[in-house]
Design a protein around this motif. Structure first.
Motif, PDB file in Angstrom:
ATOM      1  N   LEU A  97       0.835  -1.206   0.000  1.00  0.00           N
ATOM      2  CA  LEU A  97       0.000   0.000   0.000  1.00  0.00           C
ATOM      3  C   LEU A  97       0.866   1.251   0.000  1.00  0.00           C
ATOM      4  O   LEU A  97       0.647   2.178  -0.797  1.00  0.00           O
ATOM      5  N   PHE A 101       0.799   1.744  -4.059  1.00  0.00           N
ATOM      6  CA  PHE A 101      -0.494   2.377  -4.310  1.00  0.00           C
ATOM      7  C   PHE A 101      -0.571   3.839  -3.859  1.00  0.00           C
ATOM      8  O   PHE A 101      -1.190   4.665  -4.535  1.00  0.00           O
ATOM      9  N   CYS A 254      -5.356  -2.303   0.185  1.00  0.00           N
ATOM     10  CA  CYS A 254      -4.912  -1.415  -0.896  1.00  0.00           C
ATOM     11  C   CYS A 254      -6.035  -0.817  -1.728  1.00  0.00           C
ATOM     12  O   CYS A 254      -5.796   0.127  -2.493  1.00  0.00           O
ATOM     13  N   THR A 276       1.852   3.743   6.902  1.00  0.00           N
ATOM     14  CA  THR A 276       1.607   2.334   6.558  1.00  0.00           C
ATOM     15  C   THR A 276       2.683   1.425   7.152  1.00  0.00           C
ATOM     16  O   THR A 276       2.399   0.296   7.573  1.00  0.00           O
TER      17      THR A 276
END
Length: 546
Positions: A97, A101, A254, A276
């Motif tokens: 993530l 992302f 995600c 994260t």
């Protein structure tokens, strides 16, 4: 000599007082942050001004809900620590993530993950993700979390299940509806501290009661304490963990609005990524704080020292039996903290999707203040639907956690495929995405309906729903990926407006370094070191519990 049974203790007046004081503090903080919200950016994204510590704490607290408090301990009491694989894998998926992302989500300035899907593919893809996400929240989050609240109230405090369920909805809904995301993330930060402290106390008292770590391992047996299970294991085969669990993880960590909304509220990419990583370290703790207490409860019950009415009652029973008055109330407050934070986050995320991805799309000229009102009212409606679904939860698994993962396995694969490959493959287009989502929906919902109907044993339909949910997730992911790539390459390529800034590109520009760029590079290097430490921590856990 027969073992001495540990007597259960009633929830005392001091315990109730501690819980009430905690609830007053949380609701007061939430209401203090509930000043009037005049626009959707403030209400749904806290003006995109949240730091890494709050982002990480909020990611952890919003995730730690019913499936962890009740479900993980219940699964630990039923089949051992293998269920912790989902938590350990989450640490690695959180790195995905943060590093893969987050840059695309934040650079595109989207407010929701369906909005990102619209920019990358088409409005139809956005509609699909919005609707299926709301459905998923109702059946896998709202209903299951409220049910867990009822279990905690009934098992720990002696309050009727449905009374407890309504109380958890009412208490959480007050500051969530009024305060928006800012109230949610800051109360979640407080609740993370309370939850971890309370869980640590339960672990310590549990180990003392069983006679220490070695005594627990000896009583539970090596099979219970192994994190890797055979490929034919009913719930957690190692093949399913390696192939299927990461797919559920990519969808949840995600692409799920409930999670991604936390990083969308961050000040910048660096703060979001560091949040994260911090959450990744926190996700190692459920093995010790939630699963191990379940194993302790099983061990005490095996020795005849504890009565377990069901696997999911493991944690409430352990708390009620082992902890002294006052401390019992503090740990109960920690349980309620996790339930409330998880429920608050899904309330806010649900209302975000209903408001921005559905209502605003239908009525684009709506004023900002009215959109906030729509978000508040939509929360109430979704809660009612979630309450109605609670009686059906047991159809999907023996424990809350397995039920939750089983439902997610029917939803996650097509969404994970279109997001993951959509970032790395420019050639993928809207036709491929819609085809993949449609195929995934038909197959996944067919299994969902059949599990509710429960066809007779020995039929093909029963064999279909008997496939392990993790193996099913992997098979469906492969099918959806083949459809996504195949249809995309047999139809026209997408325009640059669907790929520029939304897909991976190797930068060819070399610029003169500035102070700002040097500081950014230093932060990136630090984050890489933290990420490597997190990966090493995961590997050590896998080795120790192999």
């Amino acid at each position: 000599m027969d073992p001495i049974k540990i007597p259960e203790q009633m929830f005392s007046g001091i315990d109730f007082l501690v819980v009430v004081i905690y609830l007053i503090i949380i609701i007061s903080v939430g209401l203090l942050l509930s000043r009037k919200k005049s626009n959707t950016s403030e209400y749904f994204l806290a003006n995109r001004n949240i730091g890494w510590f709050v982002v990480g704490s909020s990611l952890f607290a919003s995730n730690i809900g019913s499936e962890h408090l009740v479900g993980l301990a219940g699964a630990g009491a039923k089949s051992g620590i293998a269920v912790a694989q989902f938590e350990i894998l989450a640490s690695l998926i959180l790195l995905l993530l943060g590093w893969v992302f987050v840059p695309y989500f934040l650079n595109s300035r989207v407010s929701t993950t369906p909005e990102f899907l619209e920019r990358r593919y088409s409005p139809e893809a956005r509609w699909y993700l919005s609707v299926i996400s709301i459905f998923a929240y109702v059946v896998t989050k709202i209903a299951v979390t409220i049910a867990a609240g009822g279990i905690v109230f009934e098992g720990l405090m002696g309050i009727d299940f449905w009374t407890g369920a309504f109380l958890i909805v009412l208490l959480t809904g007050v500051y969530t509806v009024l305060g928006g995301l800012r109230a949610v993330v800051y109360t979640e930060t407080i609740q993370t501290v309370v939850l971890l402290a309370g869980s640590a106390v339960t672990l310590i008292f549990g180990l003392q009661a069983i006679g220490g770590w070695n005594a627990m391992v000896e009583t539970a047996g090596p099979d219970f304490m192994s994190i890797w299970k055979p490929s034919d294991h009913k719930d957690f085969p190692w093949t399913g963990i390696v192939l299927g669990a990461p797919i559920l993880g990519i969808w949840y960590w995600c692409t799920d609005q409930n999670i991604v909304q936390r990083v969308l509220s961050a000040k910048n990419i660096s703060e979001a990524r560091r949040g994260t990583i911090f959450a990744g370290f926190l996700k190692i703790t459920p093995l010790f704080f939630f699963v191990i207490p379940g194993v302790i409860a099983f061990s005490l019950a095996a020795k005849g020292q504890l009565n377990l009415s069901s696997s999911d009652s493991a944690l409430p029973t352990l708390i009620k039996t082992l902890l002294p008055s006052g401390l019992r109330g503090m740990v109960a407050a920690g349980l309620l903290a996790a339930l409330m934070s998880s429920l608050a986050s899904v309330f806010n995320s649900c209302s975000t999707l209903v408001t921005l991805d559905i209502y605003k799309k239908l009525y684009p000229q709506t004023e900002e203040q009215k959109l906030v009102k729509v978000g508040q009212w939509s929360t109430i409606v979704l809660v009612v639907i979630g309450l109605l679904f609670i009686p059906l939860i047991s159809r999907f698994g023996d424990t809350l956690f397995v039920s939750l993962q089983s439902i997610q396995a029917m939803i996650a694969p097509p969404i994970a495929a279109v997001f993951l490959f959509g970032i790395f493959l420019k050639r993928l287009n809207s036709q491929g995405a819609i085809a993949s989502l449609a195929v995934g929906f038909v197959i996944g919902m067919s299994r969902f309906i059949l599990e509710i109907i429960n066809p007779a044993s020995g039929t093909l339909l029963h064999d279909f729903i008997s496939i392990n949910f993790l193996h099913f997730a992997f098979i469906l992911f492969v099918i959806c990926t083949i459809v996504l790539v195949g249809v995309s390459y047999f139809t026209p390529a997408p325009g640059t407006d669907k790929t520029s800034g939304l897909t991976y590109e190797r930068s060819a520009k070399i610029r003169e370094p500035s102070l700002g760029s040097i500081m950014t590079m230093v932060k990136v290097v630090e984050d890489r070191l933290y990420s490597i430490l997190l990966v090493l921590a995961v590997i050590l856990v896998w080795i120790f519990f192999a």
